[in-house]
Design a protein around this motif. Structure first.
Motif, PDB file in Angstrom:
ATOM      1  N   TYR A 101      10.786  43.688  -9.123  1.00  0.00           N
ATOM      2  CA  TYR A 101       9.052  44.291  -8.466  1.00  0.00           C
ATOM      3  C   TYR A 101       8.561  45.835  -9.442  1.00  0.00           C
ATOM      4  O   TYR A 101       9.663  45.978  -9.930  1.00  0.00           O
ATOM      5  N   LEU A 102       7.343  45.246  -9.709  1.00  0.00           N
ATOM      6  CA  LEU A 102       7.066  46.377 -10.768  1.00  0.00           C
ATOM      7  C   LEU A 102       6.202  47.613 -10.251  1.00  0.00           C
ATOM      8  O   LEU A 102       6.452  48.064  -9.974  1.00  0.00           O
ATOM      9  N   ASP A 103       5.213  46.923  -9.887  1.00  0.00           N
ATOM     10  CA  ASP A 103       4.026  47.866  -8.989  1.00  0.00           C
ATOM     11  C   ASP A 103       2.534  47.041  -8.865  1.00  0.00           C
ATOM     12  O   ASP A 103       1.585  45.818  -9.603  1.00  0.00           O
ATOM     13  N   GLY A 104       2.366  47.602  -7.738  1.00  0.00           N
ATOM     14  CA  GLY A 104       0.861  46.534  -7.410  1.00  0.00           C
ATOM     15  C   GLY A 104       1.046  45.125  -6.482  1.00  0.00           C
ATOM     16  O   GLY A 104       1.793  44.789  -6.343  1.00  0.00           O
ATOM     17  N   ASN A 105       0.578  44.433  -7.555  1.00  0.00           N
ATOM     18  CA  ASN A 105       0.955  42.754  -7.496  1.00  0.00           C
ATOM     19  C   ASN A 105       1.890  42.081  -8.398  1.00  0.00           C
ATOM     20  O   ASN A 105       1.788  40.873  -8.735  1.00  0.00           O
ATOM     21  N   ASP A 106       2.699  43.180  -8.920  1.00  0.00           N
ATOM     22  CA  ASP A 106       3.424  41.963 -10.517  1.00  0.00           C
ATOM     23  C   ASP A 106       4.366  42.440 -10.469  1.00  0.00           C
ATOM     24  O   ASP A 106       5.095  43.650  -9.744  1.00  0.00           O
ATOM     25  N   TYR A 107       5.230  41.221 -10.401  1.00  0.00           N
ATOM     26  CA  TYR A 107       6.811  40.670 -10.778  1.00  0.00           C
ATOM     27  C   TYR A 107       6.965  40.576 -11.610  1.00  0.00           C
ATOM     28  O   TYR A 107       6.721  40.594 -12.471  1.00  0.00           O
TER      29      TYR A 107
END
Length: 377
Positions: A101-107
């Motif tokens: 998982y990165l941030d917001g809805n980003d993977y």
């Protein structure tokens, strides 16, 4: 001793673990295969505050003791609170794959040959955050139609193809697990290629206990073409649960009305299987040890105390499997097309089951109730 404790890099957040069968990391020292645990160092909780980064611990004695890797972190900060590394082996690509998982809805997706050095290969955007997972399933049981699933922390997932580097998403995100079901994880490389998942039922209805929250009953996942014509995840309690069954009660063709039907059956831990025919506009009420669960045929929803789940099946005949534990109720509908997970403070003295309907007609075609023994017995 545990090595997954806070240090100068931060406190420790969730991840996953693998067995390094081929000693790719070069850490094996004896006869035991190295176990490698991946986790997030949460630097925001240090003084001074720093970033989130990915680290590993490893065991060379079959999990008896663990050591932090001297070269941590293995993945540096990318964005936001990047966290929750999940690692699997991709057989065709002959590489280790990490979803993160990165941030917001980003993977993000990474590759590695040695479990230590990682390279970014792809990014995915989907309506979820945290706790990713990736696994492969046969569509409709056909091994020639295998698909990959990318799973997010809130239970949303996408179906697609994955060559070990790039994930090609097919269609929109979907959801099978509802209620309080979060941060679920599957067992990779399980016997018979079963994909078994356990989720975190992340609300605790009790006070004054020495633990918080619980895990769901393990459920086995499959990929089927649903009534809408889409490849969708189905979920069902693992077959091993049946070994806990003790006494049972059954009934057939029971017509329901406003007055409740009360079977001659009481139990604390229960596996209940119900097939019911419910006419349009009827509310089927299933009161499980004082907890009222309602199936409304008008909008084809299952609800409990404001938590609602819409079903895919819109026929008059509906199937429910209801598992009752000491602090939760888990409901699997129509062979697993939907599942609802409910943490609830069940009255320990109420072991009664009642069924009735309102607004129309309903009939219980089959009702099977099994009292369960504790898994700890």
């Amino acid at each position: 001793p545990s090595s997954v404790v806070p240090d100068d890099l931060g406190s420790n957040h969730s991840g996953g673990a693998v067995v390094d069968f081929n000693n790719d990391a070069g850490l094996q020292t004896g006869k035991h295969k190295t176990l490698i645990a991946f986790w997030t160092s949460a630097g925001h909780f240090t003084t001074p505050s720093s970033h989130f980064r990915q680290c590993i611990s490893y065991s060379t004695d079959n999990g008896q003791t663990w050591n932090k890797y001297a070269g941590n972190p293995i993945v540096e900060f990318i964005s936001g609170r990047n966290r929750d590394p999940n690692v699997i082996w991709h057989e065709k690509a002959k590489k280790w794959v990490m979803s993160l998982y990165l941030d917001g809805n980003d993977y993000a997706i990474f590759n590695s040959e040695n479990l230590i050095d990682w390279s970014l290969t792809d990014k995915i955007v989907m309506p979820a955050s945290e706790c990713p997972d990736m696994f492969q399933l046969d569509l409709d049981g056909d091994p020639q139609k295998r698909k990959w699933i990318f799973w997010g922390g809130n239970g949303n997932y996408v179906v697609g193809d994955f060559d070990g580097k790039k994930f090609d998403v097919e269609g929109e995100a979907q959801k099978t697990h509802y209620g309080r079901y979060y941060a679920a994880m599957t067992y990779n490389n399980a016997p018979d290629e079963r994909v078994v998942q356990t989720g975190w039922i992340n609300r605790w209805p009790f006070t004054n206990t020495n633990f918080r929250m619980q895990l769901s009953i393990p459920n086995e996942l499959s990929l089927k073409t649903n009534p809408e014509g889409r490849p969708a995840l189905y979920t069902w309690p693992v077959k091993e649960l049946e070994s806990l069954r003790r006494t049972s009660w059954s009934g057939q063709n029971i017509k329901l009305g406003k007055e409740p039907f009360i079977p001659d059956f009481e139990a604390e831990l229960v596996d209940l299987i119900l097939t019911a025919k419910v006419t349009k506009g009827t509310a089927l009420k299933m009161t499980i040890r004082g907890e009222e669960i309602i199936y409304n045929s008008y909008d084809h929803t299952v609800s409990h105390e404001g938590t609602k789940m819409k079903l895919v099946n819109v026929d008059e005949t509906q199937e429910f499997r209801i598992l009752v534990d000491r602090a939760s109720i888990e409901i699997f509908c129509n062979g697993g097309e939907r599942a609802l997970f409910l943490p609830t403070a069940i009255d320990r003295n109420n072991k009664e089951f009642k069924f009735n309907c309102a607004g129309g007609k309903a009939e219980m075609i089959d009702l099977y109730a099994f009292a369960l023994k504790s898994a700890w017995e």
